[in-house]
Design an enzyme around this catalytic site. Structure first.
Site, short mmCIF file in Angstrom:
data_model
loop_
_atom_site.label_atom_id
_atom_site.label_comp_id
_atom_site.label_asym_id
_atom_site.label_seq_id
_atom_site.Cartn_x
_atom_site.Cartn_y
_atom_site.Cartn_z
N ARG A 95 0.82 -1.21 0.00
CA ARG A 95 0.00 0.00 0.00
C ARG A 95 0.86 1.26 0.00
O ARG A 95 0.57 2.23 -0.71
CB ARG A 95 -0.95 -0.02 1.20
CG ARG A 95 -2.07 -1.01 0.99
CD ARG A 95 -3.00 -1.15 2.20
NE ARG A 95 -4.15 -1.97 1.80
CZ ARG A 95 -5.16 -2.28 2.59
NH1 ARG A 95 -5.20 -1.86 3.84
NH2 ARG A 95 -6.16 -3.02 2.14
N TYR A 98 -6.41 -0.40 -6.70
CA TYR A 98 -5.85 -1.69 -6.24
C TYR A 98 -5.17 -1.61 -4.88
O TYR A 98 -5.02 -0.55 -4.32
CB TYR A 98 -5.00 -2.37 -7.30
CG TYR A 98 -3.76 -1.73 -7.87
CD1 TYR A 98 -3.12 -0.66 -7.29
CD2 TYR A 98 -3.19 -2.28 -9.03
CE1 TYR A 98 -1.95 -0.14 -7.85
CE2 TYR A 98 -2.04 -1.77 -9.59
CZ TYR A 98 -1.42 -0.69 -9.00
OH TYR A 98 -0.29 -0.19 -9.54
N GLU A 99 -4.86 -2.77 -4.34
CA GLU A 99 -4.33 -2.89 -2.96
C GLU A 99 -5.30 -2.30 -1.94
O GLU A 99 -4.88 -1.73 -0.93
CB GLU A 99 -2.95 -2.22 -2.82
CG GLU A 99 -1.87 -2.81 -3.68
CD GLU A 99 -1.56 -4.26 -3.34
OE1 GLU A 99 -1.91 -4.70 -2.23
OE2 GLU A 99 -0.99 -4.95 -4.18
N GLY A 100 -6.58 -2.46 -2.18
CA GLY A 100 -7.60 -1.85 -1.31
C GLY A 100 -7.96 -0.50 -1.85
O GLY A 100 -7.12 0.40 -1.91
#
Lengths: 592, 592
Positions: free
Chosen positions: A297, A439-441
């Site tokens: 992140r 992406y990545e949350g």
């Protein structure tokens, strides 16, 4: 038009600001001398500019393709990957015990920025490998580590993260991929994963998939998810890649951007079941996955910085060569001039650059705190640093990724009509940058993480530590920092409001503006520090350059005068009654 | 997934709010009865949803292609165009003397929104024809008008605007296309134009190009530009299209979006010279061009509204069907639910919808003022309406087009990873919307127009008229309007600052935040009016629907509480010292 050069001076400045000297003094970083760090940055800059940046546009145009069941990367990618591995770039921060160079994460923050700026699609491959190495290092058995880490750290084997399924994106509790025990430490996996970045390619000799799956007797929900290592090629007894495992790329997504990277649908176990090895213990996979996710992140936030920098360089180059109209600031008798002299174009450029600089400084600072948390001898310092990383990770991910999109968007705008046609490459940056808030949350997940896990869960304890360090530092920075100190009081008031509001709907409805306020204020802190450093001539080697000092004064001034005031508007959004969001019947949301 | 239905209730509400009753009462609009207007809206909604919207995605995928020297539109476009013409949609607002229906521009604002929402690429064709009709109506000789207008108003002949050349985008003083006299009223044109929207196609029987060119003996700069009418097919003596004129599409741009529309490089006079007819007088072309440009700018603002609405509809549909995680507002024992219940998703939806509604209301209001300026018997009312159109045009163009981009961006975000893959269509809306801040004068040009021509040139006289009307109206709206009244004081203070600052660099450096402040405050006025109308039940036919009233209360509340406060931040940007923008040496802007 799509050249990129690493902004080495600015990077060195931001590294110093983030505390490089303190990091270098930590036990274990004895070899990270200033000379070596400078040499690494210079060499990374060279490699990014010469080997990776020229493949950015062709990667966008050519894309990846699936041939038989192997993904073929765009022309030149495999050669660049081989050079990347040969130069040892994958190993920079990792454990010397497994062949790593043991350099600070702070340095990786800067070096990784270069890869992502030079070629985001390419840069995703080592970034995913990095995440897989981290998870395996933290949670794999000694046997797994000894077997897989050396080649992964070398980069000859790549790594992936296999999380998402059609019904399980944000909500990993819904993971269904099936894993059955098939021997000691061995499992057979079957099912499908989607959106797997670089899920297949032939640039590396092997691909080590880290895969979330569920055992038949596992509890429902997140407590029944296990993490497996699934190599593309099973290993021969001598450790070399042997027979193909039963995992294949079944399709590629057609995406808005990052065309040069493969986004794969992965089919596990279409025949006898993919052979997988358990990482850590059964049913603790989600916890392990967050090990790689958190760091990833931060890296996605740095992608925002990276693409913002690249978009800035390209827009500036265009603005300095495009002649159109006389600026209102030019002498009356002047003819048409380059658009870089138009005040509104300057505004766009400064808006890009000041926020990119603030985000870079905050991103590096977060990376420095990883090193402090890992290496500092004082447990109190380690704890504060760990809290800082925890709290700042969602902020850097979301706030900096938005800055990347916004900067790329302004880069298109500065190009005018030439920005809307694809040949200039300005539009590619916007298309590429747009993945970072997703992406990545998603950024909404980051905001929920910030408010739910990082603020409310410990009743503001971690938040107070981070903000306390900011307050203490601001007090040392003199008058220029006063507006930031005031804005910080506003941030604390917002946090207090969220802790007292009681209703989770109200709190979560305010999460995104709270994150925006946090990023804006923290960025202001960084710019106040930068201004103080330039004014105090604290970095003589850099600020002796009058252009660098002048630019830093301008970007800091712009940020403090014209970006920081947005924090008040975000505060108003945080403390507003969110009933208008929540109370509306679902049917009333429809306009037709 | 990419369905679109016109939000008819909301449109009727916004039309009423913009003063439809007052417009209908104007001389000349006797036929525009409420029943007829409702019928036109319903029929436009049907045509947009059934004939145009289904071609939006295929147009994006297939694009246009150049075959021999004719542009082939995407599949289905020619058939839809024929139906569009057959139904008389092109003629809605134009002079009955030449076959038009003489309906109000206010109605066209709504109907045009439907075309642009249903299919932006398609909608550009009639939009450009509309601009050409306006310019010809205002400035063409009776002979030219009689010869060309009937078929253009019918839509059987299309129109284009040929302005841009490689060196002449914003700066039309640099136009070089050569025109030489070749007989009475006849000229021969040679040279190149770029970025010509629908510069060629076979959907219409003829294409009437309006072209900026320069006579050999013309003065340099903007005072030497003339406007010519150049038909694709020269007319036979009986007025039907005859031999091909020497104007051809020489190439198509590869663009970020609006793939379904052709963006042409046009070659004039590669052989004997394209035959052109002078519109109006020599050397007054730029002035004439602004006739079509101004109205087109309002239409581009409405494109922002249109695509924002469409992106909202699509994002809402996705949010109502995508199941992912349990909302924090759901009961403890609930399972995963649709994401429309997540507070942060609600925030994104309300952020989209509230700003789209505010921009629609302001855009319609500007259109109503065109009708008042054209038709009102009282010259004082006409003058105030004309000032309103002048001042609001750049605001609507820039502010609403940004809202379109931002809404489409949030639409992608609500889709998460599914928004980044092209198959859902969410990304197309973002790619399409992104042109709106660029064409018809970039948003920076709009801001400069607002500050330079609409504020400073008459020392705030026109601005004061517009703001005076807002103040008077706000005073009638009760308590809910108080924050808007305060924000309006802030806008006046910003205007005063710009009028006093003296330095043009400072004023123009603040132009974009001033425009943002203006749009935000004017949008707040519209939402306060909307709230008052709902609360006062002033539109019983509409607000009897409890869902409509509830939604309007929610969007107005969200806007007034959470969007309007941004106006203060913009004010701070306006009044900031802009030296940081202007003083930096050009070299210092480089980061490498």
């Amino acid at each position: 038009m799509t050249d990129y050069a690493a902004p080495i001076k600015e990077m060195r400045f931001a590294l110093a600001l983030a505390g490089l000297d303190e990091v270098r003094a930590l036990p274990g970083f004895e070899e990270a001398t200033p000379d070596l760090i400078d040499a690494i940055l210079d060499e990374a800059g060279r490699f990014g500019a010469e080997a990776l940046a020229p493949l950015n546009r062709t990667g966008d145009l050519e894309g990846c393709r699936l041939e038989d069941d192997t993904v073929i990367a765009p022309p030149g990618f495999a050669e660049a990957y081989a050079q990347f591995v040969e130069a040892g770039w994958q190993s920079l921060v990792f454990d010397p015990e497994h062949g790593g160079q043991g350099m600070p994460w702070l340095l990786q923050g800067a070096v990784g920025e270069i890869w992502q700026a030079a070629n985001l699609s390419f840069g995703l491959a080592p970034l995913l490998t990095q995440g897989a190495i981290e998870a395996l290092t933290a949670h794999g058995s000694e046997h797994l580590k000894a077997t897989y880490l050396p080649n992964m750290i070398a980069g000859t084997w790549a790594g992936t993260m296999n999380l998402t399924e059609p019904q399980a994106g944000t909500d990993l509790a819904q993971v269904r991929l099936k894993a059955v025990r098939a021997g000691e430490e061995t499992y057979r996996l079957s099912g499908q994963k989607i959106f797997i970045t670089w899920g297949d390619h032939a640039m590396a000799e092997n691909i080590i998939h880290l895969v979330l799956g569920r055992l038949p007797d596992a509890p429902a929900g997140v407590k029944g998810i296990s993490l497996f290592l699934v190599p593309k090629f099973l290993l021969n007894p001598d450790g070399t890649p042997g027979p193909r495992n039963d995992v294949h790329c079944a399709g590629l997504e057609h995406k808005l951007g990052i065309h040069g990277s493969a986004t794969c649908t992965m089919a596990f176990g279409e025949e006898e079941g993919a052979v997988g090895y358990l990482v850590g213990e059964e049913n603790r996979g989600l916890e392990y996955m967050f090990t790689m996710m958190n760091n990833a992140r931060l890296s996605v936030g740095m992608q925002g910085v990276a693409i913002g920098e690249r978009a800035y360089q390209q827009a500036l180059a265009y603005a300095r060569e495009r002649i159109q109209s006389k600026s209102v600031t030019a002498p009356r008798e002047a003819g048409p001039g380059t658009i870089v002299h138009h005040p509104d174009v300057r505004r766009m450029l400064l808006s890009m650059r000041s926020r990119v600089e603030a985000a870079r400084a905050l991103g590096y600072y977060a990376h420095a705190n990883i090193d402090l948390a890992d290496h500092h001898p004082d447990p109190e310092v380690r704890a504060r640093a760990e809290a800082t990383v925890q709290v700042l990770t969602p902020v850097v991910k979301a706030w900096a990724s938005e800055i990347g999109v916004s900067a790329a968007d302004l880069g298109v705008q500065i190009h005018g009509g030439m920005g809307y046609v694809e040949e200039t490459g300005a539009a590619q940056h916007l298309r590429d940058a747009r993945i970072c808030p997703i992406y990545e949350g998603t950024n909404g997940v980051q905001a929920a993480d910030l408010v739910g896990r990082k603020l409310l869960r410990d009743q503001g304890a971690g938040f107070a530590r981070v903000v306390g360090a900011m307050e203490a530092d601001l007090a040392t920075l003199g008058d220029a920092a006063r507006p930031v100190a005031e804005a910080l009081l506003g941030l604390k008031a917002s946090a207090d409001h969220l802790m007292k509001v009681g209703d989770m709907g109200q709190a979560m409805g305010a999460a995104t503006p709270f994150l925006n306020q946090f990023g804006t204020v923290a960025g202001g802190w960084m710019m106040a520090r930068a201004l103080a450093a330039v004014e105090g001539n604290a970095q003589p080697g850099i600020t002796d350059d009058p252009n660098f000092a002048a630019a830093k004064r301008a970007t800091a001034r712009f940020y403090l005068d014209q970006v920081l005031p947005l924090a008040d508007a975000f505060a108003t959004q945080v403390t507003a009654d969110q009933s208008c969001l929540l109370a509306l019947p679902e049917e009333a949301l429809a306009t037709t």
